[in-house]
Design a protein around this motif. Structure first.
Motif, PDB file in Angstrom:
ATOM      1  N   GLU A   1      33.910  38.180  25.624  1.00 39.34           N
ATOM      2  CA  GLU A   1      34.293  38.992  26.534  1.00 39.34           C
ATOM      3  C   GLU A   1      33.796  39.150  27.689  1.00 39.34           C
ATOM      4  O   GLU A   1      32.642  39.469  27.558  1.00 39.34           O
ATOM      5  CB  GLU A   1      35.090  40.205  25.865  1.00 39.34           C
ATOM      6  N   ILE A   2      33.685  38.076  28.811  1.00 40.21           N
ATOM      7  CA  ILE A   2      32.800  38.953  30.466  1.00 40.21           C
ATOM      8  C   ILE A   2      32.867  39.224  30.705  1.00 40.21           C
ATOM      9  O   ILE A   2      34.384  39.221  31.654  1.00 40.21           O
ATOM     10  CB  ILE A   2      32.455  36.689  30.635  1.00 40.21           C
ATOM     11  N   ASP A   3      33.035  39.883  31.643  1.00 39.74           N
ATOM     12  CA  ASP A   3      32.933  41.506  32.643  1.00 39.74           C
ATOM     13  C   ASP A   3      31.985  41.876  32.946  1.00 39.74           C
ATOM     14  O   ASP A   3      30.472  41.571  32.467  1.00 39.74           O
ATOM     15  CB  ASP A   3      34.485  42.049  32.342  1.00 39.74           C
ATOM     16  N   GLN A   4      32.010  42.394  34.271  1.00 40.89           N
ATOM     17  CA  GLN A   4      31.237  43.811  34.258  1.00 40.89           C
ATOM     18  C   GLN A   4      31.269  45.029  33.010  1.00 40.89           C
ATOM     19  O   GLN A   4      31.957  45.083  32.979  1.00 40.89           O
ATOM     20  CB  GLN A   4      32.180  44.318  36.001  1.00 40.89           C
ATOM     21  N   PRO A   5      29.773  45.295  33.399  1.00 42.44           N
ATOM     22  CA  PRO A   5      29.155  46.300  32.366  1.00 42.44           C
ATOM     23  C   PRO A   5      30.306  47.529  31.844  1.00 42.44           C
ATOM     24  O   PRO A   5      30.593  47.928  31.349  1.00 42.44           O
ATOM     25  CB  PRO A   5      27.920  46.469  33.101  1.00 42.44           C
TER      26      PRO A   5
END
Length: 313
Positions: free
Chosen positions: A137-141
């Protein structure tokens, strides 16, 4: 060519901007999850996301009201309720489409799944994955932290090996993804759901280039490409602000370049075999047709998936 909304609507986005779950693009993830919660609690739901209501309600009382399956926050506004219902139906249909995409990818033997701009996507928790599946899952921290904290505190367990990849998709995300264990030598199923409109056109093309470069033979990609986000949705945003105090204005958070590449054409030109369907067709097929008198006020998009058939150009 893509016309996401009126070009006169200024974008609030800036280079390198970031957000918490209740801010900017993060708030749109909450709004989408609220629609999934509404669908899950309804009769004969197309999808089931038992985590959506919890994730939304944890952001505050106003968000919890948005996730009310009875849409009571719009009592007395029948037109508003109908517009909002169509919006919820759209989210249910697109979620169903991409759930089926992942199921087919797993059936084909793919065990490496990458969700780009994952937001409050709970597929790593709610779908039944084959043994050995890795979900990245890639996203803002801050967005990933919020989701992990809420679900962990509730005792939710993943159904696959979940990898949180905290990085902005405008940065060198392939390096961070690889460091998290991603293997570019293995087939991958990519998902860009609710993403492209929030990227500048050049960033969209770079995203496709990077995905292609990291895709071994047998890889797949699924994409949601918006054509129009029009007046009905602006009315929905206005109602959320006026009745709930929630500032969710997708039109002001997206990019509106008239020369944006068509995703289906880009993928076709770079070695992918594309299968696409108009969202209104898919909604009708699944028993959620847009009422004739609301067609001009509803989202128009294309849902597509593609198989890798050759080398990137």
């Amino acid at each position: 060519m893509t016309d996401l909304d009126s070009p006169s609507l200024p974008s609030l986005r800036t280079a390198g901007d970031s957000w918490h779950i209740t801010e900017s693009v993060g708030a749109t993830a909450l709004a989408v999850a609220a629609s999934r919660a509404v669908e899950t609690a309804g009769e004969n739901p197309l999808i089931r996301d038992e985590f959506a209501g919890l994730l939304v309600a944890s952001a505050g009382p106003a968000w919890a009201r948005l996730a009310d399956p009875g849409i009571a926050w719009l009592d007395g506004d029948e037109h508003g309720r109908r517009i909002h219902r169509v919006g919820c139906d759209y989210q249910a249909v697109r979620t169903h489409y991409f759930d089926e995409y992942f199921a087919a990818a797993a059936q084909a033997g793919i065990r490496q799944m990458v969700i780009l701009a994952a937001g409050l996507d709970a597929r790593a928790y709610r779908l039944q994955w084959p043994t050995g599946t890795q979900v990245y899952e890639i996203d803002q921290p801050k967005v990933l932290e919020y989701k992990a904290e809420i679900l962990s505190s509730s005792g939710a367990a993943t159904t696959a090996a979940r990898h949180a990849v905290a990085v902005d998709l405008r940065d060198d995300w392939p390096a961070v993804l690889t460091c998290a264990g991603f293997d570019p030598g293995q087939p991958t199923a990519w998902l860009a759901e609710g993403l492209l409109a929030y990227l500048p056109s050049d960033a969209q093309d770079r995203l496709f280039e990077m995905c292609s470069a990291l895709s071994a033979p047998g890889s797949r990609i699924a994409v949601e490409a918006f054509t129009m986000v029009v007046n009905g949705n602006r009315q929905r945003w206005d109602r959320m602000r006026d009745r709930l105090g929630l500032d969710v204005n997708i039109g002001a958070l997206t990019y509106h370049e008239p020369d944006r590449s068509d995703p289906a054409q880009w993928l076709t030109d770079h070695g992918w075999q594309v299968d696409a369907v108009a969202n209104h067709e898919e909604m009708a097929r699944l028993g959620r047709p847009v009422p004739e008198d609301l067609i001009g006020e509803a989202i128009t998009s294309t849902l597509m998936q593609a198989h890798r058939t050759g080398s990137a150009i």
